[in-house]
Design a protein around this motif. Structure first.
Motif, PDB file in Angstrom:
ATOM      1  N   LYS A   1       0.827  -1.199   0.000  1.00 19.24           N
ATOM      2  CA  LYS A   1       0.000   0.000   0.000  1.00 19.24           C
ATOM      3  C   LYS A   1       0.869   1.260   0.000  1.00 19.24           C
ATOM      4  O   LYS A   1       1.820   1.367   0.775  1.00 19.24           O
ATOM      5  N   LEU A   2       0.535   2.190  -0.881  1.00 15.39           N
ATOM      6  CA  LEU A   2       1.215   3.481  -0.946  1.00 15.39           C
ATOM      7  C   LEU A   2       0.261   4.539  -0.406  1.00 15.39           C
ATOM      8  O   LEU A   2      -0.792   4.807  -0.993  1.00 15.39           O
ATOM      9  N   LEU A   3       0.627   5.122   0.729  1.00 21.62           N
ATOM     10  CA  LEU A   3      -0.255   6.004   1.479  1.00 21.62           C
ATOM     11  C   LEU A   3       0.360   7.393   1.631  1.00 21.62           C
ATOM     12  O   LEU A   3       1.533   7.605   1.305  1.00 21.62           O
ATOM     13  N   LEU A   4      -0.427   8.328   2.136  1.00 20.10           N
ATOM     14  CA  LEU A   4       0.018   9.713   2.256  1.00 20.10           C
ATOM     15  C   LEU A   4       0.232  10.129   3.706  1.00 20.10           C
ATOM     16  O   LEU A   4      -0.501   9.696   4.603  1.00 20.10           O
TER      17      LEU A   4
ATOM     18  N   ALA B   1      -2.962   7.788  -4.481  1.00 15.32           N
ATOM     19  CA  ALA B   1      -2.591   7.076  -3.262  1.00 15.32           C
ATOM     20  C   ALA B   1      -3.755   6.197  -2.828  1.00 15.32           C
ATOM     21  O   ALA B   1      -4.897   6.392  -3.259  1.00 15.32           O
ATOM     22  N   GLU B   2      -3.451   5.235  -1.978  1.00 18.75           N
ATOM     23  CA  GLU B   2      -4.464   4.259  -1.581  1.00 18.75           C
ATOM     24  C   GLU B   2      -5.054   4.561  -0.205  1.00 18.75           C
ATOM     25  O   GLU B   2      -5.747   3.724   0.368  1.00 18.75           O
ATOM     26  N   GLY B   3      -4.785   5.731   0.292  1.00 18.88           N
ATOM     27  CA  GLY B   3      -5.298   6.113   1.597  1.00 18.88           C
ATOM     28  C   GLY B   3      -4.311   7.008   2.310  1.00 18.88           C
ATOM     29  O   GLY B   3      -3.408   7.588   1.699  1.00 18.88           O
ATOM     30  N   VAL B   4      -4.470   7.112   3.604  1.00 20.87           N
ATOM     31  CA  VAL B   4      -3.614   7.949   4.440  1.00 20.87           C
ATOM     32  C   VAL B   4      -2.931   7.065   5.478  1.00 20.87           C
ATOM     33  O   VAL B   4      -3.597   6.329   6.212  1.00 20.87           O
ATOM     34  N   GLY B   5      -1.602   7.133   5.502  1.00 19.96           N
ATOM     35  CA  GLY B   5      -0.859   6.329   6.459  1.00 19.96           C
ATOM     36  C   GLY B   5      -0.484   7.089   7.708  1.00 19.96           C
ATOM     37  O   GLY B   5      -0.136   6.495   8.732  1.00 19.96           O
ATOM     38  N   LEU B   6      -0.569   8.431   7.638  1.00 18.07           N
ATOM     39  CA  LEU B   6      -0.259   9.266   8.801  1.00 18.07           C
ATOM     40  C   LEU B   6      -1.006  10.584   8.698  1.00 18.07           C
ATOM     41  O   LEU B   6      -0.658  11.460   7.898  1.00 18.07           O
TER      42      LEU B   6
ATOM     43  N   VAL C   1     -11.292  14.333   6.268  1.00 19.98           N
ATOM     44  CA  VAL C   1     -10.287  13.431   5.694  1.00 19.98           C
ATOM     45  C   VAL C   1     -10.907  12.063   5.415  1.00 19.98           C
ATOM     46  O   VAL C   1     -10.648  11.448   4.374  1.00 19.98           O
ATOM     47  N   LEU C   2     -11.732  11.578   6.331  1.00 21.87           N
ATOM     48  CA  LEU C   2     -12.365  10.263   6.125  1.00 21.87           C
ATOM     49  C   LEU C   2     -13.253  10.274   4.879  1.00 21.87           C
ATOM     50  O   LEU C   2     -13.297   9.297   4.127  1.00 21.87           O
ATOM     51  N   ARG C   3     -13.954  11.388   4.646  1.00 22.00           N
ATOM     52  CA  ARG C   3     -14.815  11.477   3.456  1.00 22.00           C
ATOM     53  C   ARG C   3     -14.003  11.452   2.164  1.00 22.00           C
ATOM     54  O   ARG C   3     -14.489  11.021   1.121  1.00 22.00           O
ATOM     55  N   ALA C   4     -12.764  11.938   2.227  1.00 19.62           N
ATOM     56  CA  ALA C   4     -11.925  11.982   1.020  1.00 19.62           C
ATOM     57  C   ALA C   4     -11.462  10.598   0.587  1.00 19.62           C
ATOM     58  O   ALA C   4     -11.040  10.416  -0.557  1.00 19.62           O
ATOM     59  N   PHE C   5     -11.525   9.617   1.502  1.00 21.35           N
ATOM     60  CA  PHE C   5     -11.076   8.258   1.196  1.00 21.35           C
ATOM     61  C   PHE C   5     -12.121   7.235   1.639  1.00 21.35           C
ATOM     62  O   PHE C   5     -11.858   6.417   2.521  1.00 21.35           O
ATOM     63  N   PRO C   6     -13.299   7.257   1.045  1.00 15.47           N
ATOM     64  CA  PRO C   6     -14.345   6.309   1.453  1.00 15.47           C
ATOM     65  C   PRO C   6     -13.912   4.866   1.235  1.00 15.47           C
ATOM     66  O   PRO C   6     -13.435   4.497   0.164  1.00 15.47           O
TER      67      PRO C   6
ATOM     68  N   ILE D   1     -12.896  11.196  17.067  1.00 15.90           N
ATOM     69  CA  ILE D   1     -12.580  10.278  15.968  1.00 15.90           C
ATOM     70  C   ILE D   1     -13.707   9.263  15.790  1.00 15.90           C
ATOM     71  O   ILE D   1     -14.124   8.965  14.667  1.00 15.90           O
ATOM     72  N   ALA D   2     -14.212   8.744  16.896  1.00 13.78           N
ATOM     73  CA  ALA D   2     -15.293   7.752  16.834  1.00 13.78           C
ATOM     74  C   ALA D   2     -16.556   8.351  16.219  1.00 13.78           C
ATOM     75  O   ALA D   2     -17.230   7.711  15.407  1.00 13.78           O
ATOM     76  N   GLU D   3     -16.870   9.598  16.578  1.00 10.70           N
ATOM     77  CA  GLU D   3     -18.063  10.228  16.012  1.00 10.70           C
ATOM     78  C   GLU D   3     -17.879  10.510  14.525  1.00 10.70           C
ATOM     79  O   GLU D   3     -18.803  10.335  13.732  1.00 10.70           O
ATOM     80  N   ALA D   4     -16.672  10.938  14.144  1.00 15.44           N
ATOM     81  CA  ALA D   4     -16.395  11.187  12.728  1.00 15.44           C
ATOM     82  C   ALA D   4     -16.518   9.898  11.926  1.00 15.44           C
ATOM     83  O   ALA D   4     -17.033   9.891  10.799  1.00 15.44           O
ATOM     84  N   ALA D   5     -16.061   8.804  12.502  1.00 11.50           N
ATOM     85  CA  ALA D   5     -16.141   7.511  11.826  1.00 11.50           C
ATOM     86  C   ALA D   5     -17.592   7.073  11.635  1.00 11.50           C
ATOM     87  O   ALA D   5     -17.967   6.546  10.583  1.00 11.50           O
ATOM     88  N   ALA D   6     -18.404   7.313  12.643  1.00  6.95           N
ATOM     89  CA  ALA D   6     -19.804   6.901  12.578  1.00  6.95           C
ATOM     90  C   ALA D   6     -20.560   7.660  11.499  1.00  6.95           C
ATOM     91  O   ALA D   6     -21.545   7.154  10.949  1.00  6.95           O
ATOM     92  N   ALA D   7     -20.095   8.863  11.180  1.00  7.68           N
ATOM     93  CA  ALA D   7     -20.786   9.687  10.191  1.00  7.68           C
ATOM     94  C   ALA D   7     -20.229   9.507   8.788  1.00  7.68           C
ATOM     95  O   ALA D   7     -20.615  10.228   7.869  1.00  7.68           O
ATOM     96  N   SER D   8     -19.314   8.551   8.611  1.00  6.37           N
ATOM     97  CA  SER D   8     -18.715   8.343   7.292  1.00  6.37           C
ATOM     98  C   SER D   8     -18.775   6.872   6.911  1.00  6.37           C
ATOM     99  O   SER D   8     -19.150   6.018   7.711  1.00  6.37           O
ATOM    100  N   ASP D   9     -18.368   6.595   5.657  1.00  8.12           N
ATOM    101  CA  ASP D   9     -18.304   5.215   5.185  1.00  8.12           C
ATOM    102  C   ASP D   9     -16.947   4.595   5.456  1.00  8.12           C
ATOM    103  O   ASP D   9     -16.718   3.434   5.115  1.00  8.12           O
ATOM    104  N   ALA D  10     -16.051   5.363   6.044  1.00  9.29           N
ATOM    105  CA  ALA D  10     -14.698   4.876   6.283  1.00  9.29           C
ATOM    106  C   ALA D  10     -14.607   4.147   7.613  1.00  9.29           C
ATOM    107  O   ALA D  10     -15.433   4.317   8.504  1.00  9.29           O
ATOM    108  N   SER D  11     -13.584   3.330   7.719  1.00  8.64           N
ATOM    109  CA  SER D  11     -13.279   2.643   8.970  1.00  8.64           C
ATOM    110  C   SER D  11     -11.886   3.071   9.384  1.00  8.64           C
ATOM    111  O   SER D  11     -10.889   2.496   8.951  1.00  8.64           O
TER     112      SER D  11
END
Length: 557
Positions: free
Chosen positions: A270-273, A287-292, A318-323, A375-385
């Protein structure tokens, strides 16, 4: 595979530390030096002299703030904003006032006050020591302002050129045009200096800790190799033109590549940002996601912690940018060596070895808990994990406590950063508690070799090709392989295309870097099978020093 570059006849070959890959050639021009202090003059009106000195500092603070506002690159903007804060620091102004009242004129008062504060920063070590070069730049600019002289700056010869300097301040590099400045070479600096960070962000080949670089006469034709750290002075116009032609062709070729990271025989990597906010995401970078995700940028310069809503909004963007993709959020990496005003932590004798990263939770657990809630609330409102990890994890017990806090909030992918040797040596035990490891090679180098990240004379010890560092990375990768859990690298080592093949050969499963570094790393992996990567890893581990490691792997390139 890039065309081999023929041996270049040189009048002189200098050697430094390559910190931003790529080749370039052109004429060399030096950065204008700092203003020379005239002889001291008697102070007849202390009030007016204080006003002149303070105006010099205010002028610099305002200029830096304006440059920050215009900076397109988020990393450069953050650095300049921090530098503007130093110039506006009331303690620095008070020190200047004291020097004037002791009899010094404005320019000499600024010089003396900055020298005093610089020494305090160096004595504090860690993050504070990294700010010393910023203070040098502020001193030079404020003295120039007080004397009515032009600010130090980048030369403008009217054609593309290679920029050399003793060191480069953020204010000098932030607005560099990559179409005009071909490469950067400095006498000072290390792999994690501001010069290195900004050079990689701009995609410029760069070499630091190159003694003799400022001795190259203006107008000399030279070549720069950001991979090997070699600077050839006096190569001639024809040779320079050929090197630059090939460099541009290689850049165009890399820009056409796309797709997920994988070796020539399909082994996935995986190549991440690495990012500090959603503003860091560059269009067109596959890129395939965010590594940091450095969440501390949201906390900078604040006297109070950001609200729950502010944090949730920033993380969700950020989570929305990488569903559906991997997004790794690092919890607050701050402390006495990276001070944030709202934390109110007391000064320490040795802050780099003190309360920082996850250790802040020992004193203020509510700060970590609030961040995990957002972070948990942001995750719940997005399709990302989201994946969440803690910095400066040292023991399995610390990893277990962090994992408990995160999982109690429904965060399923919990990890630990490996930045100290103790964590690398007990990587297997850490993985009993968490789901993944992410190796921060910048800090891991610093702590392994007991070498300050900003100490130019020790830059070779911080070389990512150090076999001892690679051995610790191998230990972590082997631990991950044994239990089937991912181990990534998110330090600057991941951005080196040649070293990337070594890291994958060691067993690293993902590489996280700046956006501009992705194409070259993707290409390097695509031209090596996993067997070749493992062979490269064996060669690097068997080497006695970084130069031998780099040379052994490059010969098989």
């Amino acid at each position: 595979m890039p065309e081999p570059v023929a041996a270049v006849p040189t009048a002189e070959m200098l050697r430094g530390l390559g910190i931003s890959p790529g080749r370039a050639a052109g004429r060399v021009y030096r950065m204008a030096g700092p203003p020379l202090l005239p002889s001291p003059v008697p102070v007849t009106d202390p009030v007016a002299e204080v006003a002149r000195a303070v105006l010099g500092l205010e002028t610099v603070a305002e200029e830096l703030a304006q440059r920050a506002a215009k900076a397109a690159d988020p990393a450069a903007r953050d650095i300049l904003e921090a530098q503007a804060m130093i110039a506006a620091d009331p303690m620095l102004r008070e020190s200047v006032d004291e020097q004037v009242r002791a009899g010094l004129d404005a320019a000499h008062a600024i010089d003396t006050a900055c020298a005093h504060h610089r020494q305090m920063l160096l004595s504090a070590g860690g993050y504070f020591a990294e700010r010393a070069s910023d203070l040098d730049d502020i001193r030079n600019r404020a003295v120039a302002a007080a004397l009515g002289l032009p600010m130090p700056g980048v030369p403008s010869p009217g054609h593309p050129f290679i920029l050399t300097a003793e060191d480069l301040a953020p204010a000098d590099t932030v607005n560099l045009d990559p179409g005009v400045v071909l490469a950067l070479v400095t006498e000072k600096g290390g792999p994690t200096s501001h010069t290195a960070i900004l050079a990689r962000a701009l995609g410029l080949p760069a070499v630091v800790a190159c003694h003799g670089a400022t001795g190259i006469a203006d107008g000399t034709w030279a070549s720069v190799d950001g991979d090997t750290g070699e600077v050839g002075a006096g190569i001639g116009e024809e040779a320079a033109g050929e090197i630059q032609r090939r460099a541009l062709a290689e850049r165009d070729r890399l820009g056409e590549a796309s797709g997920p990271g994988r070796t020539a025989d399909g082994h996935p990597v995986k190549l991440l940002l690495n990012i500090g906010s959603v503003a860091d995401l560059q269009a067109g970078v596959a890129a395939e996601g965010v590594g940091l995700f450095r969440t501390e940028f949201l906390f900078l310069d604040r006297r109070t912690a950001p609200t729950h809503e502010e944090q949730t909004s920033a993380y969700a963007a950020v989570l929305r940018a990488f569903p559906g993709a991997q997004v790794v959020l690092r919890t607050l990496d701050a402390g006495t060596d990276k001070p944030l005003p709202f934390l109110g932590l007391a000064d320490e004798i040795n802050p780099a070895l003190g309360v920082r990263g996850l250790r802040v939770a020992r004193r203020q657990p509510d700060v970590l808990d609030a961040q995990l809630d957002a972070i948990a609330e942001a995750a719940a409102a997005s399709d990302a994990s989201p994946w969440v990890m803690a910095p400066m994890v040292t023991t399995p017990g610390e990893a277990a406590d962090f994992a408990r806090r995160a999982r109690s909030r429904g965060l399923a992918n919990v990890g630990a950063m490996v930045e100290v040797p103790a964590a690398a040596l007990h990587a297997r035990r850490l993985l009993d508690e968490v789901d993944f490891l992410s190796i921060g090679t910048n800090d891991l180098s610093q702590y392994t070799f007991a070498a300050d990240r900003q100490h130019g004379d020790l830059a070779d010890l911080l070389d990512s090709w150090q076999p001892a560092l690679l051995y610790l990375i191998a230990q972590c990768a082997e631990a991950g392989r044994a239990v089937g859990k991912p181990v990534g690298v998110c330090g600057e080592a991941a951005a080196d295309p040649l070293l990337a093949t070594v890291l994958v050969g060691l067993g690293v499963t993902s590489l996280s870097m700046s956006a501009r570094s992705v194409p070259a790393v993707r290409d390097a992996l695509a031209r090596h099978s996993i067997a070749q990567c493992r062979h490269n890893a064996e060669l690097a581990l068997a080497a006695r020093d970084p130069d031998e490691a780099r040379r052994a792997v490059r010969e098989g390139w």
